[in-house]
Motif scaffolding. Sequence first.
Motif, PDB file in Angstrom:
ATOM      1  N   SER A 192       0.744  -1.249  -0.103  1.00 58.62           N
ATOM      2  CA  SER A 192       0.123   0.132  -0.221  1.00 58.62           C
ATOM      3  C   SER A 192       0.802   1.378  -0.018  1.00 58.62           C
ATOM      4  O   SER A 192       0.455   2.331  -0.396  1.00 58.62           O
ATOM      5  CB  SER A 192      -0.871   0.020   1.221  1.00 58.62           C
ATOM      6  OG  SER A 192      -0.237   0.025   2.387  1.00 58.62           O
ATOM      7  N   LYS A 193       2.095   1.147   0.367  1.00 64.36           N
ATOM      8  CA  LYS A 193       3.084   2.319   0.388  1.00 64.36           C
ATOM      9  C   LYS A 193       3.685   2.740  -0.988  1.00 64.36           C
ATOM     10  O   LYS A 193       4.581   2.470  -1.275  1.00 64.36           O
ATOM     11  CB  LYS A 193       4.094   2.450   1.381  1.00 64.36           C
ATOM     12  CG  LYS A 193       3.559   1.878   2.642  1.00 64.36           C
ATOM     13  CD  LYS A 193       4.518   2.424   3.878  1.00 64.36           C
ATOM     14  CE  LYS A 193       4.909   3.921   3.858  1.00 64.36           C
ATOM     15  NZ  LYS A 193       5.385   4.529   4.925  1.00 64.36           N
ATOM     16  N   ILE A 194       2.798   3.292  -1.763  1.00 64.33           N
ATOM     17  CA  ILE A 194       3.066   3.508  -3.204  1.00 64.33           C
ATOM     18  C   ILE A 194       3.597   4.784  -3.557  1.00 64.33           C
ATOM     19  O   ILE A 194       4.161   5.021  -4.812  1.00 64.33           O
ATOM     20  CB  ILE A 194       1.848   3.137  -3.906  1.00 64.33           C
ATOM     21  CG1 ILE A 194       2.323   2.906  -5.744  1.00 64.33           C
ATOM     22  CG2 ILE A 194       0.784   4.176  -4.211  1.00 64.33           C
ATOM     23  CD1 ILE A 194       3.024   1.516  -5.660  1.00 64.33           C
ATOM     24  N   ARG A 195       3.321   5.925  -2.769  1.00 67.87           N
ATOM     25  CA  ARG A 195       3.679   7.225  -2.987  1.00 67.87           C
ATOM     26  C   ARG A 195       5.031   7.410  -3.349  1.00 67.87           C
ATOM     27  O   ARG A 195       5.665   8.122  -4.290  1.00 67.87           O
ATOM     28  CB  ARG A 195       3.321   8.120  -2.091  1.00 67.87           C
ATOM     29  CG  ARG A 195       1.685   8.728  -2.311  1.00 67.87           C
ATOM     30  CD  ARG A 195       1.330   9.986  -1.322  1.00 67.87           C
ATOM     31  NE  ARG A 195      -0.044   9.506  -1.008  1.00 67.87           N
ATOM     32  CZ  ARG A 195      -0.332   9.517   0.638  1.00 67.87           C
ATOM     33  NH1 ARG A 195       0.656   9.702   1.252  1.00 67.87           N
ATOM     34  NH2 ARG A 195      -1.531   8.918   0.975  1.00 67.87           N
ATOM     35  N   PRO A 196       6.055   7.094  -2.255  1.00 69.51           N
ATOM     36  CA  PRO A 196       7.478   7.231  -2.534  1.00 69.51           C
ATOM     37  C   PRO A 196       7.988   6.505  -4.066  1.00 69.51           C
ATOM     38  O   PRO A 196       8.740   6.980  -4.708  1.00 69.51           O
ATOM     39  CB  PRO A 196       8.207   6.554  -1.576  1.00 69.51           C
ATOM     40  CG  PRO A 196       7.052   6.502  -0.388  1.00 69.51           C
ATOM     41  CD  PRO A 196       5.923   6.502  -1.241  1.00 69.51           C
ATOM     42  N   THR A 197       7.317   5.481  -4.250  1.00 73.31           N
ATOM     43  CA  THR A 197       7.562   4.789  -5.620  1.00 73.31           C
ATOM     44  C   THR A 197       7.155   5.667  -6.892  1.00 73.31           C
ATOM     45  O   THR A 197       8.080   5.782  -7.817  1.00 73.31           O
ATOM     46  CB  THR A 197       6.879   3.465  -5.785  1.00 73.31           C
ATOM     47  OG1 THR A 197       7.214   2.471  -4.580  1.00 73.31           O
ATOM     48  CG2 THR A 197       7.205   2.705  -6.969  1.00 73.31           C
ATOM     49  N   LEU A 198       5.998   6.200  -6.579  1.00 74.84           N
ATOM     50  CA  LEU A 198       5.477   6.920  -7.823  1.00 74.84           C
ATOM     51  C   LEU A 198       6.526   8.373  -8.033  1.00 74.84           C
ATOM     52  O   LEU A 198       6.700   8.709  -9.072  1.00 74.84           O
ATOM     53  CB  LEU A 198       4.201   7.537  -7.646  1.00 74.84           C
ATOM     54  CG  LEU A 198       3.045   6.412  -7.547  1.00 74.84           C
ATOM     55  CD1 LEU A 198       1.832   6.673  -6.902  1.00 74.84           C
ATOM     56  CD2 LEU A 198       3.020   5.620  -8.933  1.00 74.84           C
ATOM     57  N   ARG A 199       7.010   8.936  -6.934  1.00 77.21           N
ATOM     58  CA  ARG A 199       7.707   9.881  -6.766  1.00 77.21           C
ATOM     59  C   ARG A 199       9.178   9.485  -7.431  1.00 77.21           C
ATOM     60  O   ARG A 199       9.565  10.441  -8.391  1.00 77.21           O
ATOM     61  CB  ARG A 199       7.955  10.445  -5.222  1.00 77.21           C
ATOM     62  CG  ARG A 199       8.857  11.786  -5.209  1.00 77.21           C
ATOM     63  CD  ARG A 199       9.010  12.186  -3.798  1.00 77.21           C
ATOM     64  NE  ARG A 199       7.941  11.862  -2.940  1.00 77.21           N
ATOM     65  CZ  ARG A 199       7.691  11.343  -2.015  1.00 77.21           C
ATOM     66  NH1 ARG A 199       8.826  10.535  -1.507  1.00 77.21           N
ATOM     67  NH2 ARG A 199       6.584  11.151  -1.151  1.00 77.21           N
ATOM     68  N   ARG A 200       9.683   8.699  -7.092  1.00 73.84           N
ATOM     69  CA  ARG A 200      10.761   8.094  -7.869  1.00 73.84           C
ATOM     70  C   ARG A 200      10.688   7.968  -9.384  1.00 73.84           C
ATOM     71  O   ARG A 200      11.674   8.442  -9.939  1.00 73.84           O
ATOM     72  CB  ARG A 200      11.298   6.682  -6.994  1.00 73.84           C
ATOM     73  CG  ARG A 200      12.438   6.303  -7.547  1.00 73.84           C
ATOM     74  CD  ARG A 200      13.904   6.946  -7.643  1.00 73.84           C
ATOM     75  NE  ARG A 200      15.091   6.664  -7.833  1.00 73.84           N
ATOM     76  CZ  ARG A 200      15.883   7.040  -8.710  1.00 73.84           C
ATOM     77  NH1 ARG A 200      15.727   8.617  -8.850  1.00 73.84           N
ATOM     78  NH2 ARG A 200      16.980   6.807  -9.325  1.00 73.84           N
ATOM     79  N   LEU A 201       9.618   7.348  -9.647  1.00 70.55           N
ATOM     80  CA  LEU A 201       9.443   7.016 -11.102  1.00 70.55           C
ATOM     81  C   LEU A 201       9.400   8.383 -12.002  1.00 70.55           C
ATOM     82  O   LEU A 201       9.684   8.719 -12.906  1.00 70.55           O
ATOM     83  CB  LEU A 201       8.254   6.180 -11.534  1.00 70.55           C
ATOM     84  CG  LEU A 201       8.503   4.678 -10.714  1.00 70.55           C
ATOM     85  CD1 LEU A 201       7.335   4.019 -10.888  1.00 70.55           C
ATOM     86  CD2 LEU A 201       9.431   3.960 -11.578  1.00 70.55           C
ATOM     87  N   SER A 202       8.695   9.361 -11.252  1.00 74.01           N
ATOM     88  CA  SER A 202       8.578  10.621 -11.751  1.00 74.01           C
ATOM     89  C   SER A 202       9.747  11.473 -11.905  1.00 74.01           C
ATOM     90  O   SER A 202      10.111  11.744 -12.960  1.00 74.01           O
ATOM     91  CB  SER A 202       7.553  11.358 -10.905  1.00 74.01           C
ATOM     92  OG  SER A 202       7.305  12.650 -11.610  1.00 74.01           O
ATOM     93  N   ASP A 203      10.525  11.146 -10.730  1.00 74.89           N
ATOM     94  CA  ASP A 203      12.028  11.502 -11.091  1.00 74.89           C
ATOM     95  C   ASP A 203      12.916  11.232 -12.071  1.00 74.89           C
ATOM     96  O   ASP A 203      13.481  11.885 -12.769  1.00 74.89           O
ATOM     97  CB  ASP A 203      12.708  11.569  -9.439  1.00 74.89           C
ATOM     98  CG  ASP A 203      12.126  12.528  -8.516  1.00 74.89           C
ATOM     99  OD1 ASP A 203      11.345  13.617  -8.827  1.00 74.89           O
ATOM    100  OD2 ASP A 203      12.399  12.145  -7.250  1.00 74.89           O
ATOM    101  N   ILE A 204      12.770   9.880 -12.156  1.00 77.96           N
ATOM    102  CA  ILE A 204      13.450   9.188 -13.342  1.00 77.96           C
ATOM    103  C   ILE A 204      13.002   9.567 -14.584  1.00 77.96           C
ATOM    104  O   ILE A 204      13.969   9.961 -15.382  1.00 77.96           O
ATOM    105  CB  ILE A 204      13.487   7.671 -13.031  1.00 77.96           C
ATOM    106  CG1 ILE A 204      14.259   7.303 -11.747  1.00 77.96           C
ATOM    107  CG2 ILE A 204      14.295   6.956 -14.408  1.00 77.96           C
ATOM    108  CD1 ILE A 204      13.850   5.581 -11.201  1.00 77.96           C
ATOM    109  N   ALA A 205      11.814   9.719 -14.633  1.00 75.03           N
ATOM    110  CA  ALA A 205      11.068   9.961 -16.057  1.00 75.03           C
ATOM    111  C   ALA A 205      11.710  11.416 -16.441  1.00 75.03           C
ATOM    112  O   ALA A 205      12.054  11.721 -17.683  1.00 75.03           O
ATOM    113  CB  ALA A 205       9.729   9.990 -15.913  1.00 75.03           C
ATOM    114  N   ALA A 206      11.666  12.355 -15.506  1.00 72.69           N
ATOM    115  CA  ALA A 206      12.083  13.784 -15.783  1.00 72.69           C
ATOM    116  C   ALA A 206      13.460  13.856 -16.104  1.00 72.69           C
ATOM    117  O   ALA A 206      14.054  14.656 -17.107  1.00 72.69           O
ATOM    118  CB  ALA A 206      11.830  14.477 -14.694  1.00 72.69           C
ATOM    119  N   LEU A 207      14.453  13.065 -15.283  1.00 74.20           N
ATOM    120  CA  LEU A 207      15.794  13.248 -15.481  1.00 74.20           C
ATOM    121  C   LEU A 207      16.145  12.717 -16.790  1.00 74.20           C
ATOM    122  O   LEU A 207      17.071  13.178 -17.389  1.00 74.20           O
ATOM    123  CB  LEU A 207      16.388  12.449 -13.985  1.00 74.20           C
ATOM    124  CG  LEU A 207      17.865  12.572 -14.216  1.00 74.20           C
ATOM    125  CD1 LEU A 207      18.424  13.992 -13.853  1.00 74.20           C
ATOM    126  CD2 LEU A 207      18.387  11.509 -12.946  1.00 74.20           C
TER     127      LEU A 207
END
Length: 151
Positions: free
Chosen positions: A38-53
Amino acid sequence: MGRLMGLDFGSKTVGVALSDELQVIASPVETITRDRESKIRPTLRRLSDIAALKDVELIVVGDPVNMDGSSGERSLKSREFAENLRYRLMQDGLNIEVVMYDERLTTIGADEILEEANVRASERKTYIDKIAASLILETFMKERNNNDAGR
């Protein structure tokens, strides 16, 4: 041309792979681990960061459909994850398409690759998710290139 990102979504991990800038080669990048499903927010944040970078223009999420093509519980959870990722990317101002792609047998394929590379069974979990993500992305790119060539 931007990169493509492939994701192998699991109950506690997400394997991440990226294409090269020509969108020909898929390479495993990392496995994101979380304490609870259920702790998905940090995962989504990391994926968004990778995608932007990494200048990602399309994200391919593996859809673990059943062998008969029907959607089971894991497929529904993967689709929900993809929807949450779309929302997170939008919140972060990233206009990146997220698509689902049939991933039947990719984890088995990843395990076979690790076995052939003589990676001990006890160490395979470290690599299997990101290799599965790489196989999902590689298969997606091959199919897309074959469809483009047939036009």
